[in-house]
Scaffold this motif. Structure first.
Motif, PDB file in Angstrom:
ATOM      1  N   GLU A   1      -5.163   8.982   1.289  1.00  0.00           N
ATOM      2  CA  GLU A   1      -4.217   9.588   0.331  1.00  0.00           C
ATOM      3  C   GLU A   1      -3.244   8.529  -0.193  1.00  0.00           C
ATOM      4  OE1 GLU A   1      -2.433  12.725   2.565  1.00  0.00           O
ATOM      5  OE2 GLU A   1      -4.052  14.176   2.138  1.00  0.00           O
ATOM      6  N   GLN A   2      -2.853   7.608   0.683  1.00  0.00           N
ATOM      7  CA  GLN A   2      -1.975   6.512   0.270  1.00  0.00           C
ATOM      8  C   GLN A   2      -2.697   5.576  -0.699  1.00  0.00           C
ATOM      9  OE1 GLN A   2       1.294   6.166   1.112  1.00  0.00           O
ATOM     10  NE2 GLN A   2       1.137   8.091   2.237  1.00  0.00           N
ATOM     11  N   ILE A   3      -3.973   5.344  -0.444  1.00  0.00           N
ATOM     12  CA  ILE A   3      -4.761   4.436  -1.277  1.00  0.00           C
ATOM     13  C   ILE A   3      -4.982   5.013  -2.679  1.00  0.00           C
ATOM     14  CG2 ILE A   3      -7.080   3.469  -1.588  1.00  0.00           C
ATOM     15  CD1 ILE A   3      -5.405   1.870   0.292  1.00  0.00           C
ATOM     16  N   GLU A   4      -5.120   6.334  -2.757  1.00  0.00           N
ATOM     17  CA  GLU A   4      -5.348   6.972  -4.051  1.00  0.00           C
ATOM     18  C   GLU A   4      -4.249   6.625  -5.052  1.00  0.00           C
ATOM     19  OE1 GLU A   4      -5.798  11.145  -3.521  1.00  0.00           O
ATOM     20  OE2 GLU A   4      -7.832  10.993  -2.701  1.00  0.00           O
ATOM     21  N   GLY A   5      -3.027   6.516  -4.562  1.00  0.00           N
ATOM     22  CA  GLY A   5      -1.909   6.187  -5.428  1.00  0.00           C
ATOM     23  C   GLY A   5      -1.893   4.721  -5.867  1.00  0.00           C
ATOM     24  N   ILE A   6      -2.700   3.904  -5.199  1.00  0.00           N
ATOM     25  CA  ILE A   6      -2.744   2.473  -5.515  1.00  0.00           C
ATOM     26  C   ILE A   6      -3.914   2.141  -6.433  1.00  0.00           C
ATOM     27  CG2 ILE A   6      -3.098   0.173  -4.509  1.00  0.00           C
ATOM     28  CD1 ILE A   6      -1.769   1.299  -1.939  1.00  0.00           C
ATOM     29  N   CYS A   7      -5.059   2.777  -6.149  1.00  0.00           N
ATOM     30  CA  CYS A   7      -6.273   2.486  -6.919  1.00  0.00           C
ATOM     31  C   CYS A   7      -6.318   3.226  -8.237  1.00  0.00           C
ATOM     32  CB  CYS A   7      -7.499   2.827  -6.092  1.00  0.00           C
ATOM     33  SG  CYS A   7      -7.686   1.780  -4.620  1.00  0.00           S
TER      34      CYS A   7
ATOM     35  N   MET B   1     -15.214   7.176  -2.505  1.00  0.00           N
ATOM     36  CA  MET B   1     -14.006   6.769  -3.235  1.00  0.00           C
ATOM     37  C   MET B   1     -14.080   5.281  -3.561  1.00  0.00           C
ATOM     38  SD  MET B   1     -10.076   7.006  -1.894  1.00  0.00           S
ATOM     39  CE  MET B   1      -8.724   6.263  -2.820  1.00  0.00           C
ATOM     40  N   ASP B   2     -14.003   4.960  -4.828  1.00  0.00           N
ATOM     41  CA  ASP B   2     -14.053   3.560  -5.256  1.00  0.00           C
ATOM     42  C   ASP B   2     -12.672   3.093  -5.702  1.00  0.00           C
ATOM     43  OD1 ASP B   2     -16.829   3.111  -4.903  1.00  0.00           O
ATOM     44  OD2 ASP B   2     -17.216   4.292  -6.714  1.00  0.00           O
ATOM     45  N   CYS B   3     -12.392   1.831  -5.410  1.00  0.00           N
ATOM     46  CA  CYS B   3     -11.119   1.247  -5.849  1.00  0.00           C
ATOM     47  C   CYS B   3     -11.450   0.083  -6.775  1.00  0.00           C
ATOM     48  CB  CYS B   3     -10.312   0.751  -4.651  1.00  0.00           C
ATOM     49  SG  CYS B   3      -8.642   0.204  -5.100  1.00  0.00           S
ATOM     50  N   ASN B   4     -10.914   0.121  -7.970  1.00  0.00           N
ATOM     51  CA  ASN B   4     -11.210  -0.918  -8.956  1.00  0.00           C
ATOM     52  C   ASN B   4     -10.409  -2.190  -8.746  1.00  0.00           C
ATOM     53  OD1 ASN B   4     -13.057   0.764 -10.323  1.00  0.00           O
ATOM     54  ND2 ASN B   4     -11.374   1.791 -11.383  1.00  0.00           N
ATOM     55  N   LYS B   5      -9.426  -2.124  -7.843  1.00  0.00           N
ATOM     56  CA  LYS B   5      -8.588  -3.296  -7.574  1.00  0.00           C
ATOM     57  C   LYS B   5      -9.046  -4.000  -6.296  1.00  0.00           C
ATOM     58  CE  LYS B   5      -4.357  -1.238  -9.498  1.00  0.00           C
ATOM     59  NZ  LYS B   5      -2.962  -0.824  -9.153  1.00  0.00           N
ATOM     60  N   LYS B   6      -8.720  -5.283  -6.192  1.00  0.00           N
ATOM     61  CA  LYS B   6      -8.940  -6.010  -4.948  1.00  0.00           C
ATOM     62  C   LYS B   6      -7.776  -5.659  -4.033  1.00  0.00           C
ATOM     63  CE  LYS B   6      -9.572 -10.692  -3.078  1.00  0.00           C
ATOM     64  NZ  LYS B   6      -8.271 -10.804  -2.380  1.00  0.00           N
ATOM     65  N   ILE B   7      -8.074  -5.086  -2.888  1.00  0.00           N
ATOM     66  CA  ILE B   7      -7.020  -4.610  -1.996  1.00  0.00           C
ATOM     67  C   ILE B   7      -7.204  -5.142  -0.577  1.00  0.00           C
ATOM     68  CG2 ILE B   7      -6.581  -2.500  -3.312  1.00  0.00           C
ATOM     69  CD1 ILE B   7      -8.298  -0.993  -1.225  1.00  0.00           C
ATOM     70  N   ALA B   8      -6.108  -5.106   0.158  1.00  0.00           N
ATOM     71  CA  ALA B   8      -6.138  -5.485   1.575  1.00  0.00           C
ATOM     72  C   ALA B   8      -5.347  -4.430   2.337  1.00  0.00           C
ATOM     73  CB  ALA B   8      -5.521  -6.863   1.778  1.00  0.00           C
ATOM     74  N   ILE B   9      -5.995  -3.804   3.301  1.00  0.00           N
ATOM     75  CA  ILE B   9      -5.345  -2.786   4.114  1.00  0.00           C
ATOM     76  C   ILE B   9      -5.171  -3.330   5.527  1.00  0.00           C
ATOM     77  CG2 ILE B   9      -5.479  -0.430   5.011  1.00  0.00           C
ATOM     78  CD1 ILE B   9      -7.352   0.217   2.667  1.00  0.00           C
ATOM     79  N   ALA B  10      -3.945  -3.363   5.998  1.00  0.00           N
ATOM     80  CA  ALA B  10      -3.635  -3.860   7.341  1.00  0.00           C
ATOM     81  C   ALA B  10      -3.382  -2.675   8.263  1.00  0.00           C
ATOM     82  CB  ALA B  10      -2.401  -4.759   7.287  1.00  0.00           C
ATOM     83  N   ILE B  11      -4.136  -2.607   9.343  1.00  0.00           N
ATOM     84  CA  ILE B  11      -3.947  -1.534  10.330  1.00  0.00           C
ATOM     85  C   ILE B  11      -3.610  -2.170  11.675  1.00  0.00           C
ATOM     86  CG2 ILE B  11      -4.995   0.415  11.525  1.00  0.00           C
ATOM     87  CD1 ILE B  11      -6.755   0.905   9.119  1.00  0.00           C
ATOM     88  N   ASP B  12      -2.392  -1.989  12.113  1.00  0.00           N
ATOM     89  CA  ASP B  12      -1.915  -2.561  13.366  1.00  0.00           C
ATOM     90  C   ASP B  12      -1.625  -1.479  14.393  1.00  0.00           C
ATOM     91  OD1 ASP B  12      -1.779  -5.421  12.756  1.00  0.00           O
ATOM     92  OD2 ASP B  12      -0.237  -4.866  11.311  1.00  0.00           O
ATOM     93  N   GLY B  13      -1.442  -1.917  15.630  1.00  0.00           N
ATOM     94  CA  GLY B  13      -1.092  -0.979  16.682  1.00  0.00           C
ATOM     95  C   GLY B  13      -1.586  -1.471  18.029  1.00  0.00           C
ATOM     96  N   PRO B  14      -1.136  -0.845  19.104  1.00  0.00           N
ATOM     97  CA  PRO B  14      -1.528  -1.256  20.460  1.00  0.00           C
ATOM     98  C   PRO B  14      -2.976  -0.896  20.781  1.00  0.00           C
ATOM     99  CG  PRO B  14      -0.271   0.775  20.556  1.00  0.00           C
ATOM    100  CD  PRO B  14      -0.206   0.313  19.127  1.00  0.00           C
TER     101      PRO B  14
END
Length: 226
Positions: free
Chosen positions: A220-226, A1-14
């Motif tokens: 699936e969330q990223i698909e709607g952004i890219c 899966m390629d994304c043509n936009k410059k993106i930043a994904i933040a994954i937080d948690g304990p």
């Protein structure tokens, strides 16, 4: 899966929620850089331990952080971290360093220095970044924010099995569980940039989810952004 936009994904948690594992998988699927921010704090802790500096001594740590040299490099898809030009990627995974990392992360001067490095990397390229305060503090304008959770028992089991796979057999399950409980309390109660779910983050409880299931939901969330 390629994304043509410059993106930043933040994954937080304990600790033990699966952040690093999921972040690595998502970054591989998207063909973008993965940054393990926890490794950076572990590296500071290792430096302090080597120099016999108490990992809760703010005054000494604020001086130590000014002369530390941390570099993150990528060999293929493998992230390697260097302390004063020494590859310490494997040396920072001990229980002693884990506790030290949680301690030094409480120190504002340490966090400010590490966040500077993290933001520099995110400005240069698309990233998946995991940690405790990525969505709330490090990258407040991240394209997508995910907050992973899981029960303490499940998180301890994952971390314990991870240690065994690495050949670390001198640590008991109870020790690992206590370590996670300590880090949970430390990370959530620190005054500066504590562990917290961003208001706009999507929360996923990974207790009974497989790695692939969690990754699929994020992609699936990223698909709607890219």
């Amino acid at each position: 899966m390629d994304c043509n936009k410059k993106i930043a994904i933040a994954i937080d948690g304990p600790a033990g929620a699966g952040k690093s594992t999921i972040a690595k998988l998502v970054s591989k699927k998207l063909k973008i850089v993965y940054l393990d921010t926890g490794a950076m704090y572990r590296t500071v802790a290792l430096k302090a331990i080597r120099e016999n500096v108490d990992t809760l001594d703010r005054e000494k740590l604020s001086k130590l952080i000014e002369r530390i040299n941390i570099k993150v490099e990528y060999i293929g898809e493998d992230q390697r971290i260097y302390l004063d030009d020494e590859d310490v990627s494997d040396l920072i995974r001990t229980p002693e360093v884990s506790i030290g990392a949680s301690n030094v992360a409480v120190i504002p001067e340490v966090r400010i220095k590490m966040v500077e490095l993290q933001r520099e990397i995110a400005q240069k390229c698309s990233v998946v970044m995991d940690g405790r305060d990525i969505g709330t503090y490090v990258l407040p304008n991240a394209t997508l924010k995910i907050f992973l959770t899981a029960s303490i028992e499940e998180r301890a089991k994952r971390r314990y099995n991870e240690q065994l796979l690495k050949g670390i057999t001198d640590v008991s399950f109870d020790d690992v569980k206590k370590d996670i409980e300590y880090r949970d309390k430390n990370d959530s109660s620190r005054a500066f940039a504590p562990l917290a779910k961003a208001d706009d983050a999507i929360e996923l409880d990974t207790t009974i989810m497989s790695i692939d299931e969690v990754a699929k939901k994020i992609l699936e969330q990223i698909e709607g952004i890219c």
